[in-house]
Design an enzyme around this catalytic site. Sequence first.
Site, short mmCIF file in Angstrom:
data_model
loop_
_atom_site.label_atom_id
_atom_site.label_comp_id
_atom_site.label_asym_id
_atom_site.label_seq_id
_atom_site.Cartn_x
_atom_site.Cartn_y
_atom_site.Cartn_z
N GLY A 35 12.54 73.88 73.42
CA GLY A 35 11.96 73.19 72.71
C GLY A 35 12.48 73.24 70.93
O GLY A 35 13.49 74.34 71.05
N ASP A 65 7.80 72.78 68.60
CA ASP A 65 6.95 73.91 68.32
C ASP A 65 6.47 73.67 66.93
O ASP A 65 7.28 74.33 66.09
CB ASP A 65 7.55 75.01 68.87
CG ASP A 65 6.55 76.27 68.90
OD1 ASP A 65 5.92 76.71 69.74
OD2 ASP A 65 6.65 77.04 67.58
N TYR A 70 3.30 76.76 59.10
CA TYR A 70 4.81 76.66 58.56
C TYR A 70 4.51 75.64 57.45
O TYR A 70 5.47 75.54 56.86
CB TYR A 70 5.51 76.08 59.94
CG TYR A 70 5.46 76.80 60.95
CD1 TYR A 70 5.42 78.10 60.96
CD2 TYR A 70 6.12 76.34 62.25
CE1 TYR A 70 5.35 78.97 62.09
CE2 TYR A 70 5.85 77.04 63.48
CZ TYR A 70 5.63 78.62 63.31
OH TYR A 70 5.82 79.27 64.40
N LYS A 99 -0.61 75.34 66.33
CA LYS A 99 -1.17 76.65 66.41
C LYS A 99 -2.45 77.01 65.28
O LYS A 99 -2.03 76.38 64.16
CB LYS A 99 -0.17 77.83 66.38
CG LYS A 99 0.96 77.67 67.14
CD LYS A 99 2.00 78.78 67.17
CE LYS A 99 3.27 78.52 67.71
NZ LYS A 99 4.28 78.01 66.62
N HIS A 132 -2.64 81.38 67.11
CA HIS A 132 -1.01 81.93 66.86
C HIS A 132 -1.13 83.50 66.79
O HIS A 132 -0.11 83.96 67.31
CB HIS A 132 -0.99 81.54 65.24
CG HIS A 132 0.51 81.39 64.91
ND1 HIS A 132 0.83 80.21 64.10
CD2 HIS A 132 1.46 82.05 65.36
CE1 HIS A 132 2.06 80.37 63.90
NE2 HIS A 132 2.68 81.39 64.39
N1 LIG Z 1 4.21 82.24 67.87
C1 LIG Z 1 4.82 82.96 66.56
O1 LIG Z 1 4.30 84.14 66.10
C2 LIG Z 1 5.95 82.59 66.20
C3 LIG Z 1 6.89 83.68 65.38
C4 LIG Z 1 8.27 83.38 65.00
C5 LIG Z 1 8.64 82.25 65.48
N2 LIG Z 1 7.94 81.15 66.06
C6 LIG Z 1 8.84 79.72 66.48
O2 LIG Z 1 9.88 80.24 67.14
C7 LIG Z 1 10.86 79.54 66.43
C8 LIG Z 1 12.28 79.88 66.56
O3 LIG Z 1 12.27 81.10 65.82
P1 LIG Z 1 13.19 81.56 64.66
O4 LIG Z 1 13.23 80.32 63.74
O5 LIG Z 1 12.49 82.79 63.92
O6 LIG Z 1 14.39 82.10 65.03
P2 LIG Z 1 15.76 81.68 66.15
O7 LIG Z 1 15.45 80.38 66.68
O8 LIG Z 1 16.16 82.83 66.83
O9 LIG Z 1 16.87 81.31 64.98
C9 LIG Z 1 17.01 80.36 64.21
C10 LIG Z 1 18.33 80.50 63.62
O10 LIG Z 1 19.47 80.45 64.29
C11 LIG Z 1 20.46 79.69 63.81
N3 LIG Z 1 20.92 79.09 64.96
C12 LIG Z 1 20.47 78.18 65.73
N4 LIG Z 1 21.24 77.50 66.92
C13 LIG Z 1 22.16 78.26 66.70
C14 LIG Z 1 23.57 78.03 67.25
N5 LIG Z 1 23.68 77.21 68.31
N6 LIG Z 1 24.61 78.32 66.73
C15 LIG Z 1 24.48 79.28 65.53
N7 LIG Z 1 23.38 79.71 64.98
C16 LIG Z 1 22.12 78.86 65.32
C17 LIG Z 1 19.47 78.52 62.85
O11 LIG Z 1 20.55 78.34 61.87
P3 LIG Z 1 20.93 76.73 61.56
O12 LIG Z 1 19.55 75.94 61.26
O13 LIG Z 1 21.93 76.52 60.84
O14 LIG Z 1 21.37 76.03 63.33
C18 LIG Z 1 18.49 79.57 62.21
O15 LIG Z 1 19.07 80.29 61.18
C19 LIG Z 1 10.39 78.96 64.94
O16 LIG Z 1 10.81 78.07 64.34
C20 LIG Z 1 8.91 79.00 65.33
O17 LIG Z 1 8.59 77.40 65.63
C21 LIG Z 1 6.64 81.35 66.50
#
Ligand SMILES: NC(=O)c1ccc[n+]([C@@H]2O[C@H](COP(=O)([O-])OP(=O)(O)OC[C@H]3O[C@@H](n4cnc5c(N)ncnc54)[C@H](OP(=O)(O)O)[C@@H]3O)[C@@H](O)[C@H]2O)c1
Length: 348
Positions: A35, A65, A70, A99, A132
Site C-alpha cells: 500500500g 493507508d 495526517y 484511522k 490508530h
Molecule cells: N499506524 C501507525 O501508527 C503508523 C505510524 C507511522 C506510519 N504509519 C503509516 O506508514 C507509512 C509509512 O511509514 P513512514 O512514512 O514513516 O516511513 P517509510 O515508508 O519507512 O519511509 C518513507 C521514506 O522513505 C523514502 N523512500 C520510499 N521509498 C524509497 C525508495 N525506494 N528508495 C529510497 N527512499 C525511499 C521516502 O522518500 P521519498 O518520498 O523521496 O521516496 C520517505 O522519506 C506512513 O506514511 C503511514 O501511512 C502508520
Amino acid sequence: MNHNPHSFRIADDAIDTKRVPYKQLANGDKIPVVGLGTFGSDHISGDQVAAAVLDAASLGYRHFDCAAVYGNEDKIGRSFNTIVDSGLIKREELWITSKLWNDKHAEQDVIPAFEKSLCDLQLDYLDLYLIHWPFPNFHPPGCDVSHFDANAKPYIHEIFMKTWRQLEKLVAMGKVRHIGTSNMTIPKLKLLLRDANIKPSCNEMELHPHFQQPELFKYVVDNGMVPIGYCPIGSPGRPERDRTPQDSVDMEDPLMVKIAANHGIHPATLCIKWAAQRGQVPIPFSTTRRNYRGNLECVTTPPLTADEMAEIASIDKQCRLIKGQVFCWKQHQNWEDLWDLNGKITPA
Ligand SMILES: NC(=O)c1ccc[n+]([C@@H]2O[C@H](COP(=O)([O-])OP(=O)(O)OC[C@H]3O[C@@H](n4cnc5c(N)ncnc54)[C@H](OP(=O)(O)O)[C@@H]3O)[C@@H](O)[C@H]2O)c1
C-alpha cells in the site's frame, strides 16, 4: 506523471496489477500486498501527497493507508474522486484504510469522526478502519515528544471495548468492510479477541528489518489477522522529534546493501520485497515517482532466496523507531510502558 489533479490516465510504464500479489483476510477478502503510506510528516504538503496518490494509482497501486491525523484526507479525497470518476479504476478495485485518532475514542465521537474521514476522502465506504493507538489523549498537531497531556489515559479494556463496539456498528451499517487495530500488544489483543463480536481483520504495527517483532507478528498471523507493516523502510524522512541517537538505519545495513546489489534494487526497495515475502503488508510512504514505482514493482520480480530471507531475519536489532513517548499518561513515565514488555498490560 499525472500532473493534473482533475484528470487521470493509466501510465505508460504502469505495473501490471494482475502481477501484484494479495493477502487473503480471514473472510476471504483480499488486500493488495503493498500500500502507499500517506503520512507526509511536517514537511510534505497534502497537495504533494495527493499528487503521489493519483500518480501511484496510475502506476498500479490499489491500496492506500490514510488517517485523520495526517491532516491531508481532504486533499487525498480529491485524488480518489478523480481516479474513480475516470471510470478506469472501479471503487471496488481500491483498498482504502483510515484511522480513528486518539482524541475521538469517546463513544459519541467515533461515528462522527469516521464520517468526517469518509466525507474528506470522498468515499461512501472504507475497506478498513483502525483504532490508530489504544490510548485516549489529545495533543496539538506537530507537538514535540516532550509534550504531556494531563488527561491522557492508559489502556483500559472496558473503555477500549466501548470504542470497538462503535467500529462494529460501522460494519453493521455497511460503512466499513473491515475493522482493526494499530500499535497493539499481545496482552491487549488477547482481551480484544476474547470480547469482540467482530474480530480485527488486521493489526498495523511497526515492521522493518531492524524491528521485526517476531512474537507479535506470529501472534497476529496465528489469530487470523493480517499484519500491516508501517515504517517499512525505517522511516528515513521522519521528523527530528522521532529520532534518537540509538536508532539504526535499515537501508545502510551492510547485508541489506549486499542483497539489494545482487538483485539490482535499492536497499529501501529490498525492505519492501522482504516484507511482502515474509507475509506482512508494507505501506511505504513516497512522493518520489522512481521510488514508489520501484516499491510496487519489486513484488512482481523473482523472490528472494530462502538463504537471503534467513540472513535478513538475523539482522533484527529490536530498534523501535516510533516509541510513542507523547502518549504516556503519567509525567516522566517511561515510553516502554506503552508496549507491555513484561507481557502484562501496564496498569494506570
Ligand atoms: N499506524 C501507525 O501508527 C503508523 C505510524 C507511522 C506510519 N504509519 C503509516 O506508514 C507509512 C509509512 O511509514 P513512514 O512514512 O514513516 O516511513 P517509510 O515508508 O519507512 O519511509 C518513507 C521514506 O522513505 C523514502 N523512500 C520510499 N521509498 C524509497 C525508495 N525506494 N528508495 C529510497 N527512499 C525511499 C521516502 O522518500 P521519498 O518520498 O523521496 O521516496 C520517505 O522519506 C506512513 O506514511 C503511514 O501511512 C502508520
